[in-house]
Write an enzyme that holds these catalytic residues in place. Structure first.
Site, PDB file in Angstrom:
ATOM      1  N   ASP A  11      -5.697   5.888  24.259  1.00  0.00           N
ATOM      2  CA  ASP A  11      -4.287   5.582  24.494  1.00  0.00           C
ATOM      3  C   ASP A  11      -3.625   6.908  24.815  1.00  0.00           C
ATOM      4  O   ASP A  11      -3.536   7.789  23.971  1.00  0.00           O
ATOM      5  CB  ASP A  11      -3.692   4.953  23.223  1.00  0.00           C
ATOM      6  CG  ASP A  11      -2.178   4.751  23.313  1.00  0.00           C
ATOM      7  OD1 ASP A  11      -1.557   5.228  24.294  1.00  0.00           O
ATOM      8  OD2 ASP A  11      -1.629   4.128  22.394  1.00  0.00           O
ATOM      9  N   TYR A 226      -5.281  10.171   7.681  1.00  0.00           N
ATOM     10  CA  TYR A 226      -6.034   9.004   8.094  1.00  0.00           C
ATOM     11  C   TYR A 226      -5.315   8.233   9.204  1.00  0.00           C
ATOM     12  O   TYR A 226      -4.202   7.775   9.031  1.00  0.00           O
ATOM     13  CB  TYR A 226      -6.282   8.106   6.873  1.00  0.00           C
ATOM     14  CG  TYR A 226      -6.597   6.681   7.224  1.00  0.00           C
ATOM     15  CD1 TYR A 226      -7.580   6.384   8.159  1.00  0.00           C
ATOM     16  CD2 TYR A 226      -5.915   5.625   6.639  1.00  0.00           C
ATOM     17  CE1 TYR A 226      -7.868   5.085   8.494  1.00  0.00           C
ATOM     18  CE2 TYR A 226      -6.195   4.317   6.963  1.00  0.00           C
ATOM     19  CZ  TYR A 226      -7.163   4.046   7.891  1.00  0.00           C
ATOM     20  OH  TYR A 226      -7.432   2.764   8.228  1.00  0.00           O
ATOM     21  N   LYS A 229      -6.382   2.818  12.976  1.00  0.00           N
ATOM     22  CA  LYS A 229      -6.312   1.670  13.879  1.00  0.00           C
ATOM     23  C   LYS A 229      -6.641   2.136  15.286  1.00  0.00           C
ATOM     24  O   LYS A 229      -5.756   2.432  16.084  1.00  0.00           O
ATOM     25  CB  LYS A 229      -4.926   1.012  13.804  1.00  0.00           C
ATOM     26  CG  LYS A 229      -4.418   0.748  12.388  1.00  0.00           C
ATOM     27  CD  LYS A 229      -5.355  -0.107  11.556  1.00  0.00           C
ATOM     28  CE  LYS A 229      -4.777  -0.430  10.177  1.00  0.00           C
ATOM     29  NZ  LYS A 229      -4.575   0.788   9.342  1.00  0.00           N
TER      30      LYS A 229
HETATM   31 MG    MG Z   1       0.025   3.411  21.747  1.00  0.00          MG
HETATM   32 MG    MG Z   2      -3.545   0.665  21.554  1.00  0.00          MG
END
Ligand code: MG
Ligand code: MG
Ligand code: F6R
Length: 360
Positions: A11, A226, A229
């Site tokens: 991303d 941490y 996701k």
């Molecule tokens: Mg994003």
């Molecule tokens: Mg994503």
């Protein structure tokens, strides 16, 4: 000569917010891989799910290859320049390190790679999820490779009847263990049920041949805290002694609950969607999965076929939306919101500090 399939994802900026990838970034990735990958790759496809760019590449260099990882890294870097110019949201967010150091793992991007002998026909599914964590593959992989109520081939196909081996990673201690199924099914499930800590890294045939591999890595402590996701990917080889395409897709017909969604801090149903519908917007979600099918032909990626575009998943989508409605009504309460120690965001330390004199 063996072929390697590498799926590397990151991303590097959302359009708008965290909902999708801007077309200019996809074009840039396409261009960079085409030019710099010319002598390196057999073939490639640039694709996306939600705000994640996925580079699907075939080559003859094996897994963990420095040149291939560098190519992916540089591709993401050049996309980041555009993301910065367009001021996309979270531009460069997954490129945690400033300099490439030989292997992209642990630097932010997710990696799933497998090397194998291309069969006379080689059907492959690349699953890609957004707004969730690698443990999201545990339940579907168990169903695909170990549950006879999902995969009838385990019962009636002599080539599958002996079962499969599951390699499971302890994401916190960074240790691996392999279970041979069906013999060790109950042991396996002790771990797979705890999807935030243990995740399936790979599945093998009993003869050692690779069947599936996920982008499960050690929990990402790189950013100093941490960040779990990771919006994972999963590669599954299909047919002729492996799950049929339909057996690999079937687990997603009953949307299971996964951790992720808004602020990486909620449980929600994972919705199987077509590529076109893979733009999570409601409460930044719900979590999504797409499945792109390819036939390999001498390393060329013939496809993709958008497998969840099938109307047969409409009911699953409907059910997921109903579950989403139900969970949303719980607002900030568990079990919609994740337990305290699993949330990506928490205000607890500040609130505790403010109230410390009033606790007695
Ligand atoms: Mg994003
Ligand atoms: Mg994503
Ligand atoms: C989930 C996700 C989003 C963001 C949310 C808040 O994985 O990426 O739900 O967590 O949009 O983002 P910030 O804090 O950047 O405003």
């Amino acid at each position: 000569e063996k072929i390697t399939l590498s799926v590397i994802k990151a991303d590097i900026g959302g359009f708008v917010g965290h909902s999708s990838v801007h077309p200019e970034l996809l074009q840039e990735a396409e261009k960079t891989l085409g030019q710099r990958g010319q002598d390196l790759l057999e073939d490639f496809k640039v694709t996306c799910v939600g705000d994640d760019i996925n580079l699907v590449m075939t080559h003859r260099k094996g897994i963990d290859n420095e040149q291939i990882h560098k190519l992916a890294w540089e591709t993401f870097l050049s996309c980041t320049r555009i993301a910065r110019r367009l001021k996309l949201y979270g531009a460069g967010q997954d490129l945690l390190s400033d300099a490439f150091s030989g292997n992209i793992k642990g630097m932010g991007p997710g990696v799933a790679e497998m090397e194998f002998e291309e069969r006379p026909s080689e059907p492959i599914i690349v699953f890609m999820a957004d707004k969730t964590e690698p443990g999201a593959w545990n339940l579907p992989l168990y169903k695909m490779f170990a549950d006879p109520f999902n995969t009838i081939g385990l019962v009636i196909d002599p080539k599958m009847h002996e079962g499969f081996k599951f390699e499971v990673l302890d994401l916190i201690e960074n240790k691996k263990v392999t279970f041979s199924c069906p013999e060790e099914l109950y042991d396996l499930l002790v771990f797979l049920g705890a999807a935030n800590r243990y995740a399936v890294k790979a599945v093998y045939r009993k003869n050692g041949e690779i069947a599936a591999v996920s982008s499960t890595q050690r929990m990402n402590l790189m950013a100093g805290r941490y960040v779990g996701k990771d919006d994972p990917v999963l590669i599954v080889r299909c047919q002729n002694g492996l799950p049929a395409v339909g057996e690999a897709l079937e687990p997603f017909s009953n949307p299971h609950l996964v951790a992720g969604w808004m602020r990486g801090s909620h449980f929600g149903p994972i919705i199987p969607v077509s590529q076109k519908e893979s733009t999570p917007t409601r409460f930044d979600g719900p979590p999504r999965v797409i499945a792109l099918g390819f036939q390999l032909a001498e390393g060329k990626l013939i496809g993709p076929q958008d497998l969840f575009a099938d109307v047969a998943y409409d009911r699953a989508r409907q059910k997921a939306l109903e579950i989403a409605d139900y969970l949303r009504q719980l607002g900030p309460f568990e079990p919609h919101r994740l337990p305290l120690d699993e949330m990506e965001y928490t205000s607890m330390p500040q609130v505790m500090e403010k109230l410390k004199d009033r606790f007695n």
